[in-house]
Write a protein that holds these residues in place. Structure first.
Motif, PDB file in Angstrom:
ATOM      1  N   UNK A 152       0.800  -1.215   0.000  1.00 58.15           N
ATOM      2  CA  UNK A 152       0.000   0.000   0.000  1.00 58.15           C
ATOM      3  C   UNK A 152       0.835   1.267   0.000  1.00 58.15           C
ATOM      4  N   UNK A 153       2.089   1.165  -0.420  1.00 57.30           N
ATOM      5  CA  UNK A 153       2.983   2.332  -0.334  1.00 57.30           C
ATOM      6  C   UNK A 153       2.740   3.309  -1.474  1.00 57.30           C
ATOM      7  N   UNK A 154       3.294   4.497  -1.323  1.00 56.42           N
ATOM      8  CA  UNK A 154       3.144   5.551  -2.322  1.00 56.42           C
ATOM      9  C   UNK A 154       4.065   5.297  -3.522  1.00 56.42           C
ATOM     10  N   UNK A 155       3.724   5.923  -4.649  1.00 55.78           N
ATOM     11  CA  UNK A 155       4.518   5.759  -5.873  1.00 55.78           C
ATOM     12  C   UNK A 155       5.954   6.225  -5.666  1.00 55.78           C
ATOM     13  N   UNK A 156       6.125   7.352  -4.955  1.00 53.97           N
ATOM     14  CA  UNK A 156       7.475   7.882  -4.733  1.00 53.97           C
ATOM     15  C   UNK A 156       8.320   6.901  -3.936  1.00 53.97           C
ATOM     16  N   UNK A 157       7.682   6.173  -3.034  1.00 48.31           N
ATOM     17  CA  UNK A 157       8.407   5.175  -2.238  1.00 48.31           C
ATOM     18  C   UNK A 157       8.848   4.018  -3.112  1.00 48.31           C
ATOM     19  N   UNK A 158       7.962   3.556  -3.990  1.00 44.40           N
ATOM     20  CA  UNK A 158       8.290   2.459  -4.906  1.00 44.40           C
ATOM     21  C   UNK A 158       9.511   2.806  -5.745  1.00 44.40           C
ATOM     22  N   UNK A 184      10.833   3.822   7.495  1.00 46.60           N
ATOM     23  CA  UNK A 184       9.718   2.930   7.805  1.00 46.60           C
ATOM     24  C   UNK A 184      10.075   1.516   7.373  1.00 46.60           C
ATOM     25  N   UNK A 185       9.665   0.539   8.143  1.00 46.24           N
ATOM     26  CA  UNK A 185       9.873  -0.863   7.796  1.00 46.24           C
ATOM     27  C   UNK A 185       8.538  -1.452   7.360  1.00 46.24           C
ATOM     28  N   UNK A 186       8.521  -2.039   6.182  1.00 42.97           N
ATOM     29  CA  UNK A 186       7.294  -2.605   5.625  1.00 42.97           C
ATOM     30  C   UNK A 186       7.424  -4.123   5.508  1.00 42.97           C
ATOM     31  N   UNK A 187       6.476  -4.877   6.048  1.00 42.08           N
ATOM     32  CA  UNK A 187       6.570  -6.345   6.004  1.00 42.08           C
ATOM     33  C   UNK A 187       6.233  -6.924   4.637  1.00 42.08           C
ATOM     34  N   UNK A 188       6.718  -8.133   4.408  1.00 46.99           N
ATOM     35  CA  UNK A 188       6.435  -8.854   3.165  1.00 46.99           C
ATOM     36  C   UNK A 188       5.704 -10.149   3.497  1.00 46.99           C
ATOM     37  N   UNK A 189       4.633 -10.430   2.749  1.00 43.56           N
ATOM     38  CA  UNK A 189       3.967 -11.714   2.923  1.00 43.56           C
ATOM     39  C   UNK A 189       4.806 -12.788   2.229  1.00 43.56           C
ATOM     40  N   UNK A 268       1.351   0.664   8.748  1.00 44.08           N
ATOM     41  CA  UNK A 268       1.616   0.085   7.432  1.00 44.08           C
ATOM     42  C   UNK A 268       1.646   1.140   6.336  1.00 44.08           C
ATOM     43  N   UNK A 269       0.761   2.144   6.440  1.00 45.58           N
ATOM     44  CA  UNK A 269       0.694   3.182   5.423  1.00 45.58           C
ATOM     45  C   UNK A 269       1.624   4.349   5.708  1.00 45.58           C
ATOM     46  N   UNK A 270       2.255   4.352   6.889  1.00 51.04           N
ATOM     47  CA  UNK A 270       3.220   5.400   7.196  1.00 51.04           C
ATOM     48  C   UNK A 270       2.587   6.745   7.504  1.00 51.04           C
TER      49      UNK A 270
END
Length: 311
Positions: A152-158, A184-189, A268-270
């Motif tokens: 669910x991250x932003x385009x700039x983050x990607x 920010x730390x984002x988890x991976x499934x 999760x969304x920061x």
């Protein structure tokens, strides 16, 4: 001892010139490039409804009220006007601190709106793995779509994720480039770990290289990423092309399908505060619909009537 510039000293300085000084000040403070770009864009929008060449000293609350009336007359949405006023107030508060103006205008409260999302059927189509003989760009786009739904991250983050930010063993990605400037730390499934593992064996590159790059290994520009996703979606017959819709979709599915809560969604969304996460909860409130037959007056009446008929 430094002396503040008084309003009288700059009585003929235009609103536009002071706004440019405001942008320089914000840039020096380390405000993100995306926010600075928004300040430039908002000035262009404001210029259509107020004379930005007028001396800032002449600006009154009535001018700002007339600006809002002009925006409404042009058909701008309520929330768009609210955004303009919020940015204008950020500028005016800076002017106050600099001793350049004492004009203020109340913020306009934004209205909650139902955020458009991708349907489950659309997601099934977009998430279908491309053929093995597809080119790198199509494969990369498929991985990006998967990752957007995972995080669910932003385009700039990607765009700013580097190879070194991905830790498959710990099942997480470190976001060094966020809207609020915080790491920010984002988890991976598990599925995303597998997808990234395969992708990274093809992408290769150095630790500092960008994870989602163009075919030459270079960082994707903002426009390139937007066009890449738009082309990918349309090639699969999906007319929705917005990257930000994946963020709304993540929030909806996390709350409705996964039983998530506002506090975890905020992380999760920061989001810096719970405000936006609470909005998502209000819009996509799944709990209120669960087992509603047990509480619905209509359902109760229908059940009673059915029982009478069976006797």
């Amino acid at each position: 001892m430094k002396r503040k510039i008084s309003m009288n000293e700059h009585s003929n300085t235009s609103l536009k010139e002071v706004w440019e000084s405001f942008i320089i000040s914000q840039t020096s403070r380390g405000v993100s490039p995306a926010t600075i770009k928004n300040y430039h864009n908002h000035l262009k929008g404001i210029a259509r409804h107020i004379d930005i060449e007028m001396p800032l000293a002449d600006l009154t609350k009535r001018h700002l009220e007339q600006m809002v009336v002009s925006m409404r007359s042009d058909g701008l949405a309520h929330n768009s006007i609210a955004t303009y006023l919020r940015v204008m107030n950020t500028f005016l508060r800076w002017c106050q601190r600099e001793g350049l103006s004492d004009v203020v205008v109340p913020n306009l409260k934004e209205k909650d709106t139902v955020k458009e999302t991708y349907s489950d059927r659309e997601l099934e189509i977009l998430l279908a793995k491309p053929a093995k003989n597809c080119d790198f760009c199509e494969y990369r786009n498929w991985v990006i779509i998967n990752y957007l739904l995972n995080s669910g991250c932003r385009a700039a983050t990607v765009r700013n994720i580097q190879n070194r930010d991905v830790d498959l063993e710990s099942r997480q990605v470190v976001f060094r480039h966020t809207k609020n400037g915080r790491i920010q730390v984002s988890p991976l499934c598990s599925q995303m770990v597998s997808i990234l593992a395969d992708y990274m064996t093809i992408r290769k590159g150095n630790p500092e290289d960008y994870l989602f790059c163009n075919q030459y290994g270079e960082m994707l520009s903002e426009n390139a990423l937007r066009l890449a996703v738009a082309h990918y979606n349309k090639s699969r017959g999906i007319q929705k092309t917005s990257l930000h819709l994946f963020r709304h979709t993540f929030a909806r599915k996390y709350l409705v399908d996964c039983g998530g809560n506002a506090f975890t969604l905020q992380r999760l969304l920061g989001h810096s505060t719970l405000t936006m996460s609470k909005r998502y909860c209000n819009i996509y409130d799944a709990d209120i619909a669960k087992e509603f037959d047990a509480f619905s007056p209509l359902a109760k009446m229908t059940q009673q009537k059915s029982r009478i008929q069976r006797r």
